[in-house]
Design a protein around this motif. Structure first.
Motif, PDB file in Angstrom:
ATOM      1  N   GLN A 123       0.838  -1.191   0.000  1.00 39.46           N
ATOM      2  CA  GLN A 123       0.000   0.000   0.000  1.00 39.46           C
ATOM      3  C   GLN A 123       0.878   1.247   0.000  1.00 39.46           C
ATOM      4  O   GLN A 123       0.385   2.352   0.205  1.00 39.46           O
ATOM      5  N   SER A 124       2.163   1.048  -0.268  1.00 41.55           N
ATOM      6  CA  SER A 124       3.105   2.170  -0.373  1.00 41.55           C
ATOM      7  C   SER A 124       4.012   1.939  -1.579  1.00 41.55           C
ATOM      8  O   SER A 124       5.225   1.825  -1.451  1.00 41.55           O
ATOM      9  N   SER A 125       3.374   1.834  -2.741  1.00 46.14           N
ATOM     10  CA  SER A 125       4.110   1.550  -3.975  1.00 46.14           C
ATOM     11  C   SER A 125       5.062   2.694  -4.320  1.00 46.14           C
ATOM     12  O   SER A 125       4.869   3.836  -3.893  1.00 46.14           O
ATOM     13  N   ASP A 126       6.087   2.376  -5.102  1.00 47.18           N
ATOM     14  CA  ASP A 126       7.108   3.370  -5.431  1.00 47.18           C
ATOM     15  C   ASP A 126       6.550   4.528  -6.244  1.00 47.18           C
ATOM     16  O   ASP A 126       6.954   5.679  -6.082  1.00 47.18           O
ATOM     17  N   TYR A 127       5.623   4.241  -7.146  1.00 50.67           N
ATOM     18  CA  TYR A 127       5.023   5.252  -8.017  1.00 50.67           C
ATOM     19  C   TYR A 127       3.522   5.012  -8.121  1.00 50.67           C
ATOM     20  O   TYR A 127       3.051   3.895  -7.872  1.00 50.67           O
ATOM     21  N   ALA A 128       2.782   6.047  -8.517  1.00 55.18           N
ATOM     22  CA  ALA A 128       1.362   5.863  -8.832  1.00 55.18           C
ATOM     23  C   ALA A 128       1.231   4.882  -9.992  1.00 55.18           C
ATOM     24  O   ALA A 128       0.299   4.076 -10.044  1.00 55.18           O
ATOM     25  N   LEU A 129       2.130   4.970 -10.925  1.00 54.66           N
ATOM     26  CA  LEU A 129       2.284   4.000 -12.002  1.00 54.66           C
ATOM     27  C   LEU A 129       3.695   4.145 -12.528  1.00 54.66           C
ATOM     28  O   LEU A 129       4.290   5.205 -12.426  1.00 54.66           O
ATOM     29  N   PRO A 130       4.328   3.068 -13.003  1.00 55.90           N
ATOM     30  CA  PRO A 130       3.815   1.722 -13.212  1.00 55.90           C
ATOM     31  C   PRO A 130       3.831   0.899 -11.926  1.00 55.90           C
ATOM     32  O   PRO A 130       4.295   1.364 -10.878  1.00 55.90           O
ATOM     33  N   SER A 131       3.332  -0.335 -12.013  1.00 57.41           N
ATOM     34  CA  SER A 131       3.407  -1.271 -10.895  1.00 57.41           C
ATOM     35  C   SER A 131       4.860  -1.479 -10.477  1.00 57.41           C
ATOM     36  O   SER A 131       5.734  -1.666 -11.325  1.00 57.41           O
ATOM     37  N   THR A 132       5.097  -1.441  -9.186  1.00 57.26           N
ATOM     38  CA  THR A 132       6.443  -1.692  -8.678  1.00 57.26           C
ATOM     39  C   THR A 132       6.899  -3.101  -9.023  1.00 57.26           C
ATOM     40  O   THR A 132       8.096  -3.354  -9.211  1.00 57.26           O
ATOM     41  N   ALA A 133       5.956  -4.044  -9.137  1.00 57.22           N
ATOM     42  CA  ALA A 133       6.297  -5.420  -9.509  1.00 57.22           C
ATOM     43  C   ALA A 133       6.979  -5.476 -10.870  1.00 57.22           C
ATOM     44  O   ALA A 133       7.879  -6.294 -11.095  1.00 57.22           O
ATOM     45  N   CYS A 134       6.563  -4.602 -11.780  1.00 60.95           N
ATOM     46  CA  CYS A 134       7.191  -4.563 -13.111  1.00 60.95           C
ATOM     47  C   CYS A 134       8.646  -4.106 -13.005  1.00 60.95           C
ATOM     48  O   CYS A 134       9.525  -4.655 -13.672  1.00 60.95           O
ATOM     49  N   ILE A 135       8.876  -3.109 -12.161  1.00 64.00           N
ATOM     50  CA  ILE A 135      10.246  -2.616 -11.945  1.00 64.00           C
ATOM     51  C   ILE A 135      11.108  -3.704 -11.322  1.00 64.00           C
ATOM     52  O   ILE A 135      12.268  -3.899 -11.698  1.00 64.00           O
ATOM     53  N   LEU A 136      10.523  -4.449 -10.370  1.00 65.52           N
ATOM     54  CA  LEU A 136      11.264  -5.520  -9.708  1.00 65.52           C
ATOM     55  C   LEU A 136      11.590  -6.662 -10.665  1.00 65.52           C
ATOM     56  O   LEU A 136      12.642  -7.288 -10.558  1.00 65.52           O
ATOM     57  N   GLN A 137      10.692  -6.947 -11.600  1.00 61.80           N
ATOM     58  CA  GLN A 137      10.989  -7.977 -12.615  1.00 61.80           C
ATOM     59  C   GLN A 137      12.302  -7.653 -13.312  1.00 61.80           C
ATOM     60  O   GLN A 137      13.164  -8.519 -13.499  1.00 61.80           O
ATOM     61  N   THR A 145       5.783  -9.222  -0.225  1.00 59.08           N
ATOM     62  CA  THR A 145       4.985  -8.316   0.605  1.00 59.08           C
ATOM     63  C   THR A 145       5.931  -7.256   1.153  1.00 59.08           C
ATOM     64  O   THR A 145       6.991  -7.594   1.686  1.00 59.08           O
ATOM     65  N   ALA A 146       5.582  -5.998   1.002  1.00 56.96           N
ATOM     66  CA  ALA A 146       6.495  -4.927   1.439  1.00 56.96           C
ATOM     67  C   ALA A 146       5.696  -3.694   1.824  1.00 56.96           C
ATOM     68  O   ALA A 146       4.773  -3.294   1.112  1.00 56.96           O
ATOM     69  N   GLU A 147       6.075  -3.094   2.940  1.00 62.58           N
ATOM     70  CA  GLU A 147       5.334  -1.929   3.413  1.00 62.58           C
ATOM     71  C   GLU A 147       6.243  -0.968   4.148  1.00 62.58           C
ATOM     72  O   GLU A 147       7.167  -1.384   4.857  1.00 62.58           O
ATOM     73  N   THR A 148       5.956   0.320   3.956  1.00 58.21           N
ATOM     74  CA  THR A 148       6.660   1.376   4.692  1.00 58.21           C
ATOM     75  C   THR A 148       5.618   2.283   5.351  1.00 58.21           C
ATOM     76  O   THR A 148       5.582   3.489   5.118  1.00 58.21           O
ATOM     77  N   TYR A 149       4.774   1.681   6.158  1.00 59.40           N
ATOM     78  CA  TYR A 149       3.704   2.422   6.851  1.00 59.40           C
ATOM     79  C   TYR A 149       4.252   3.553   7.702  1.00 59.40           C
ATOM     80  O   TYR A 149       3.561   4.551   7.921  1.00 59.40           O
ATOM     81  N   THR A 150       5.467   3.412   8.230  1.00 65.27           N
ATOM     82  CA  THR A 150       5.980   4.434   9.146  1.00 65.27           C
ATOM     83  C   THR A 150       6.103   5.792   8.468  1.00 65.27           C
ATOM     84  O   THR A 150       6.098   6.817   9.144  1.00 65.27           O
TER      85      THR A 150
END
Length: 332
Positions: A81-95, A139-144
């Motif tokens: 719920q704290s993705s790197d960008y509004a778009l694209p999906s962070t999963a695509c960047i990680l691929q 699973t990754a989160e930076t809620y703080t």
């Protein structure tokens, strides 16, 4: 059939202890924080460290620990719920960063405390449909980063972190049948109102809720009593549904690893559900509530210390922001 084949996790380097926290809130004591939420310290992401960065490090730990070739991955799921960008999906960047083939599918999904369970369910579905054979669930989160400096309650609870899990056609834990649920009518109970499409700009609005907590639209707000009551309402029937769908009686389940919300909530759930202490995982002391990563962290720790062994049946369950919940059985 689908199986968990590997689990690792990563926690940021910076640690905030209770001793440091109570210096900002002299009305609290170290003992009070530890007793109430069960947390002695929590890991905080740096200003420049994103959920994507944490997920990448968790994935690389997984690859190294289990000698996994990134080229064997054919799907990437990222719960955040704290993705790197509004778009694209962070999963695509990680691929791309992780050297996973371009033939792999990849997407983010926005869930919190139930996110691990939903991800395992999605991965099982991909395997069952013969869409993918080796799914990297992150699973990754930076809620703080979403917490107001004066929000002592949430600052004592939450920590940042990421976990990585490989779900495949073989492995050490067979994934059972699921019970999933949603109550979007409770969305206001755990919410960050500004920063997305509905209200993109900060508005500076503050109010006081019925518990006397300051509610700030520009920061994460949690109505603790609402979330607590929701959890006590949904967890017992969810447990029974998971047992029914997996054709099990409660007493044959060897261990329970639930979302690590806070110590008081978990202790209450355990008592309400009639679960013995030695079969119920509670361990937030050095991590805090890492949202979607708590279950995978709990499973990894329990495997490492020998609590979970071959032949055991383990119930896992998540519940919280959404409002959303889910559970399943793992057969080790």
């Amino acid at each position: 059939m689908a199986f968990i084949k590997a689990i690792s996790y990563y926690l940021p380097e910076h640690v905030l202890t209770n001793e440091e926290l109570v210096k900002e809130f002299p009305e609290w004591s170290v003992e009070k924080v530890a007793a109430k939420v069960g947390v002695n310290s929590r890991h905080l992401s740096s200003n420049s460290e994103t959920a994507g960065d944490l997920a990448e490090k968790a994935a690389r730990k997984l690859f190294e620990e289990y000698s996994i070739d990134p080229k064997s991955i054919d799907f990437v799921l990222l719960c955040t719920q704290s993705s790197d960008y509004a778009l694209p999906s962070t999963a695509c960047i990680l691929q791309h960063k992780l050297g996973i083939p371009k033939t792999a599918g990849a997407f983010d999904y926005n869930l919190g405390c139930s996110g691990c369970i939903y991800g395992i369910a999605i991965a099982k579905g991909l395997v069952a449909a013969n869409i993918a054979k080796n799914i990297l669930l992150l699973t990754a989160e930076t809620y703080t980063k979403y917490l107001h400096p004066q929000d002592k309650s949430n600052r004592s609870i939450f920590g940042d972190g990421a976990a990585a899990c490989l779900i495949s056609t073989e492995g050490f834990a067979e994934i059972g049948e699921f019970d999933l649920g949603t109550d979007g009518g409770g969305a206001e109970s755990l919410i960050l109102k500004t920063g997305a499409a509905r209200e993109p700009k900060p508005n500076g609005k503050e109010s006081v809720d019925e518990e006397g907590h300051v509610r700030r639209d520009d920061y994460l707000y949690m109505n603790g009593s609402d979330v607590f009551n929701f959890t006590l309402d949904i967890v017992p029937p969810m447990m029974q549904n998971v047992l029914y769908r997996n054709k099990l009686d409660q007493d044959v389940v060897d261990y329970f690893v639930f979302h690590q919300a806070n110590k008081f909530m978990l202790s209450t759930i355990r008592k309400v559900c009639g679960l013995p202490k030695d079969k119920f995982y509670i361990n937030l002391e050095n991590t805090g509530n890492t949202v979607s990563s708590t279950i995978l962290i709990g499973l990894k720790n329990s495997l490492n210390d020998g609590t979970i062994k071959t032949g055991m049946k383990v119930m896992i369950a998540g519940f919280g922001v959404g409002l959303s919940w889910g559970g399943t059985i793992l057969r080790f």
